[in-house]
Design a protein around this motif. Sequence first.
Motif, PDB file in Angstrom:
ATOM      1  N   VAL A   1       0.847  -1.208   0.000  1.00 34.86           N
ATOM      2  CA  VAL A   1       0.000   0.000   0.000  1.00 34.86           C
ATOM      3  C   VAL A   1       0.877   1.251   0.000  1.00 34.86           C
ATOM      4  N   LEU A   2       1.955   1.245   0.788  1.00 33.74           N
ATOM      5  CA  LEU A   2       2.860   2.389   0.823  1.00 33.74           C
ATOM      6  C   LEU A   2       3.502   2.618  -0.545  1.00 33.74           C
ATOM      7  N   GLY A   3       3.974   1.537  -1.167  1.00 34.38           N
ATOM      8  CA  GLY A   3       4.573   1.659  -2.501  1.00 34.38           C
ATOM      9  C   GLY A   3       3.568   2.145  -3.529  1.00 34.38           C
ATOM     10  N   PHE A   4       2.338   1.611  -3.465  1.00 31.69           N
ATOM     11  CA  PHE A   4       1.302   2.030  -4.416  1.00 31.69           C
ATOM     12  C   PHE A   4       0.936   3.497  -4.205  1.00 31.69           C
ATOM     13  N   ALA A   5       0.889   3.942  -2.938  1.00 34.48           N
ATOM     14  CA  ALA A   5       0.583   5.348  -2.646  1.00 34.48           C
ATOM     15  C   ALA A   5       1.670   6.264  -3.211  1.00 34.48           C
ATOM     16  N   PHE A   6       2.940   5.873  -3.059  1.00 35.05           N
ATOM     17  CA  PHE A   6       4.029   6.664  -3.636  1.00 35.05           C
ATOM     18  C   PHE A   6       3.914   6.695  -5.168  1.00 35.05           C
ATOM     19  N   MET A   7       3.540   5.566  -5.765  1.00 33.58           N
ATOM     20  CA  MET A   7       3.398   5.530  -7.221  1.00 33.58           C
ATOM     21  C   MET A   7       2.307   6.503  -7.678  1.00 33.58           C
TER      22      MET A   7
ATOM     23  N   MET B   1       7.540   3.173 -11.630  1.00 41.92           N
ATOM     24  CA  MET B   1       6.406   3.145 -12.557  1.00 41.92           C
ATOM     25  C   MET B   1       5.675   4.479 -12.609  1.00 41.92           C
ATOM     26  N   ALA B   2       5.894   5.339 -11.600  1.00 39.72           N
ATOM     27  CA  ALA B   2       5.228   6.646 -11.582  1.00 39.72           C
ATOM     28  C   ALA B   2       5.635   7.483 -12.785  1.00 39.72           C
ATOM     29  N   GLN B   3       6.904   7.382 -13.201  1.00 37.84           N
ATOM     30  CA  GLN B   3       7.378   8.119 -14.369  1.00 37.84           C
ATOM     31  C   GLN B   3       6.575   7.740 -15.618  1.00 37.84           C
ATOM     32  N   ILE B   4       6.220   6.464 -15.710  1.00 34.46           N
ATOM     33  CA  ILE B   4       5.471   5.978 -16.876  1.00 34.46           C
ATOM     34  C   ILE B   4       4.047   6.523 -16.866  1.00 34.46           C
ATOM     35  N   TRP B   5       3.327   6.307 -15.743  1.00 34.05           N
ATOM     36  CA  TRP B   5       1.908   6.691 -15.721  1.00 34.05           C
ATOM     37  C   TRP B   5       1.730   8.201 -15.771  1.00 34.05           C
ATOM     38  N   GLY B   6       2.592   8.947 -15.082  1.00 34.35           N
ATOM     39  CA  GLY B   6       2.457  10.402 -15.082  1.00 34.35           C
ATOM     40  C   GLY B   6       2.620  10.996 -16.468  1.00 34.35           C
TER      41      GLY B   6
ATOM     42  N   HIS C   1       1.132   9.113  -6.028  1.00 34.89           N
ATOM     43  CA  HIS C   1       1.529  10.485  -5.718  1.00 34.89           C
ATOM     44  C   HIS C   1       2.544  11.010  -6.731  1.00 34.89           C
ATOM     45  N   PHE C   2       3.589  10.225  -7.019  1.00 29.43           N
ATOM     46  CA  PHE C   2       4.631  10.708  -7.918  1.00 29.43           C
ATOM     47  C   PHE C   2       4.252  10.571  -9.386  1.00 29.43           C
ATOM     48  N   THR C   3       3.183   9.851  -9.678  1.00 29.89           N
ATOM     49  CA  THR C   3       2.579   9.938 -11.012  1.00 29.89           C
ATOM     50  C   THR C   3       2.189  11.380 -11.284  1.00 29.89           C
ATOM     51  N   ALA C   4       1.583  12.014 -10.290  1.00 29.58           N
ATOM     52  CA  ALA C   4       1.174  13.414 -10.432  1.00 29.58           C
ATOM     53  C   ALA C   4       2.374  14.348 -10.459  1.00 29.58           C
ATOM     54  N   PHE C   5       3.332  14.121  -9.556  1.00 28.28           N
ATOM     55  CA  PHE C   5       4.463  15.052  -9.479  1.00 28.28           C
ATOM     56  C   PHE C   5       5.340  14.982 -10.730  1.00 28.28           C
TER      57      PHE C   5
ATOM     58  N   ILE D   1       8.480   8.552 -20.951  1.00 30.50           N
ATOM     59  CA  ILE D   1       8.109   7.181 -20.572  1.00 30.50           C
ATOM     60  C   ILE D   1       9.244   6.231 -20.927  1.00 30.50           C
ATOM     61  N   CYS D   2       9.803   6.409 -22.113  1.00 34.52           N
ATOM     62  CA  CYS D   2      10.930   5.578 -22.551  1.00 34.52           C
ATOM     63  C   CYS D   2      12.103   5.733 -21.585  1.00 34.52           C
ATOM     64  N   PHE D   3      12.377   6.956 -21.180  1.00 33.37           N
ATOM     65  CA  PHE D   3      13.439   7.208 -20.190  1.00 33.37           C
ATOM     66  C   PHE D   3      13.156   6.450 -18.902  1.00 33.37           C
ATOM     67  N   GLY D   4      11.930   6.530 -18.400  1.00 37.47           N
ATOM     68  CA  GLY D   4      11.574   5.878 -17.146  1.00 37.47           C
ATOM     69  C   GLY D   4      11.681   4.365 -17.209  1.00 37.47           C
ATOM     70  N   VAL D   5      11.256   3.769 -18.332  1.00 35.86           N
ATOM     71  CA  VAL D   5      11.308   2.315 -18.479  1.00 35.86           C
ATOM     72  C   VAL D   5      12.755   1.825 -18.445  1.00 35.86           C
ATOM     73  N   PHE D   6      13.622   2.452 -19.222  1.00 38.71           N
ATOM     74  CA  PHE D   6      15.019   2.017 -19.270  1.00 38.71           C
ATOM     75  C   PHE D   6      15.742   2.332 -17.957  1.00 38.71           C
ATOM     76  N   ASN D   7      15.344   3.401 -17.287  1.00 37.09           N
ATOM     77  CA  ASN D   7      15.910   3.734 -15.993  1.00 37.09           C
ATOM     78  C   ASN D   7      15.581   2.652 -14.970  1.00 37.09           C
ATOM     79  N   ALA D   8      14.338   2.176 -15.001  1.00 34.87           N
ATOM     80  CA  ALA D   8      13.913   1.137 -14.059  1.00 34.87           C
ATOM     81  C   ALA D   8      14.562  -0.209 -14.363  1.00 34.87           C
ATOM     82  N   LEU D   9      14.726  -0.533 -15.659  1.00 38.74           N
ATOM     83  CA  LEU D   9      15.303  -1.818 -16.033  1.00 38.74           C
ATOM     84  C   LEU D   9      16.807  -1.863 -15.802  1.00 38.74           C
ATOM     85  N   ALA D  10      17.482  -0.745 -16.022  1.00 37.28           N
ATOM     86  CA  ALA D  10      18.952  -0.741 -15.964  1.00 37.28           C
ATOM     87  C   ALA D  10      19.487  -0.897 -14.550  1.00 37.28           C
ATOM     88  N   ALA D  11      18.752  -0.414 -13.551  1.00 36.88           N
ATOM     89  CA  ALA D  11      19.260  -0.452 -12.176  1.00 36.88           C
ATOM     90  C   ALA D  11      19.524  -1.878 -11.687  1.00 36.88           C
TER      91      ALA D  11
END
Length: 500
Positions: free
Chosen positions: A22-28, A159-164, A30-34, A330-340
Motif C-alpha cells: 500500500v505504501l509503494g502504491f501510494a508513492f506511485m 512506474m510513476a514516471q510511466i503513468w504520469g 503520488h509521484f505519477t502526479a508530481f 516514458i521511454c526514459f523511465g522504463v530504461f531507468n527502471a530496467l537498468a538499475a
Amino acid sequence: MPETSVIFGTNEKWRINRNILVLGFAFMVHFTAFHGTANLQSSVNSDAGAGAFTLAAIYFSLILSNILLPAVIIKWLGCKWAVAVSFIAYMPFIAAQFYPKLYTLVPAGMMVGFGGGPLWCAKCTYLSVVAEPYAKLSGVSAEVLVVRFFGLFFMFYQMAQIWGNLISSAILSSNLGESPKVLNETSSSLDALFSNVTAAPTIDFGATCGVNFCSASASHGNSNLEPPSALKIQVIAGVFLACMAAAVLLVAVGVDSLTRYTAGRNTACQGKSGFRLLLVTLKQLRHKYQLLLLPVIGYIGAEQAFMAADFTQAFIGCAYGISNIGYVMICFGVFNALAAPIAGALVKVTGRFPVMVTALLLNVCLLSALLSWRPEPQQWLVFYALAAIWGTADAVWLVQVNALSGILFPGNEEAAYSNFRLWEATGSVLSYATAPYLCVRTRLYCLVGFLIVGFIGYSTIEFMEYKVKKAHHLERNFELVNKKTENEALRKPRDDDEEY
C-alpha cells in the motif's frame, strides 16, 4: 507490551506485506502526479523562466529540508502521518498550475522541497523498522529483507514516471480547448492540398532547436513551443490533484502506524537533525574520498536537471512537440527502471569499474550526439533512442555512486548519504537556475566538463582502493610466510635433539 503480541500474530507477515504494498502504491500514485507535472514545467511555463526557476526552488528547499526537518517532523507525527502530511505539502505545486505565474509557482515549489525531506526519511525508516519483526517471523535476516522491501518499493516508484507522462501526453494530444474547424476552412485546406500551388517552405527546426536553443530568445519560429490550451493544463492539474488526494487517503487508511512494530524503540529518523547533521556533513568533507566523489555527485544532479528542463524543452518540445514530451519520458523511465537491477547483477560478475566505464561511454556518446544533432520532427525514433540511453546511464550513476558512498564510509553512512543528497541537489539547483540564461550548447559543454572531472575523481578512488588492497594482500602474505618460517624454526631444534 501489546505491540509484541500483535507482531507475532499468525497473519502478521501478510499484514506487513500489505503495508509495504500500500505504501509503494501510494508513492506511485503520488509521484505519477508530481513527475507528470514537473516534466512539463520548462516547456509549458516558459515565460520569464518560471518553470525552470520553480524546479530550482524545489531542489533548493529540499537541501534545507533534508538538513532541518526530517527528525523533527517524524518525532511529532510518526512515520505514517509524516508521509501523509508530506504528500499534502506537494499539492500546492499542482494547484499552482491553475494560475501559473512566477509568484505562485516558486512558493509552491518551495513547499514541495520542504515536504520532500521528511517524506523520504519517513519512508526509509518505515521499511527498515518493519523488516525486524518480519525477520523474527520468517527466519530471514533483516538485512536481506530490507533490500527486498526497498526493491519492491522502488518497483512501484519507478512506474510513476510511466503513468504520469502517459496521462499528461494523452490529455495534451487531445482536442480539449481547441476551437473546431469550420467546414469551409477544412474544404479550403483540402483544395490547397491538391492544388498546384507550391507548398510553404519547411521550417528548419535544427536552426533554433536542440543545441542551438536559447530560452532567453522569444522568437523560435515554430508552433511547437506554443503552450497548450489553458483547459488542457487545468484538466491535467485536476487529475493529478485527485491522484495526490488518493495517495493521502491510501496512507491514512491502508498503512498501519509504525508504533505497532516498534515495541519501545525510537521511531524517529535514525540520525541527527538540524545543525548537528549539517556539522557532521561538512566534517565528512575532510575525507579525501568524499572530496573526490563530489564532482560525480554534482554531475548526477546536473544531468538529471538538464534532462528534465533542457532536453524536454529544447529538443523534444521545440522540434517534436510539447504533447510528445511525456511519451519520450516514458521511454526514459522504463530504461531507468530496467537498468538499475541489471547493472547491479553485472557488478557481481565484472566488478564495479567496467560498469562505470560503460556508463561513461554511454554519456560521452549521448552528449556528443546532442552537440552535433539537428533535431527534426520526422526523426522521432532518435528522441526515444536518446532517452533510452540516458535512462540506462542515469540508473548506473545513481545506483553505483549511492552504493559506493556506503561502501567507502562504513560507520559514517549517515554523513556520506547526507553529502550525496546535499551535492546532488546543489548540482540540480545550479543547472535549473542557469537554464534561462545559458544556451543549450554552453550547458552541454559544462556537462561534458563536469562528467570528465567527476569520472577522474571516481577513478582516483578506485586506484587508491586498489593500491590499499594490494598492499594489504602483500602484507598478509608476508605475515603468513613469517609465521610459517617461525613454525619451521621451532620444529628444527626438536628434530635435532631427537637425532642427537
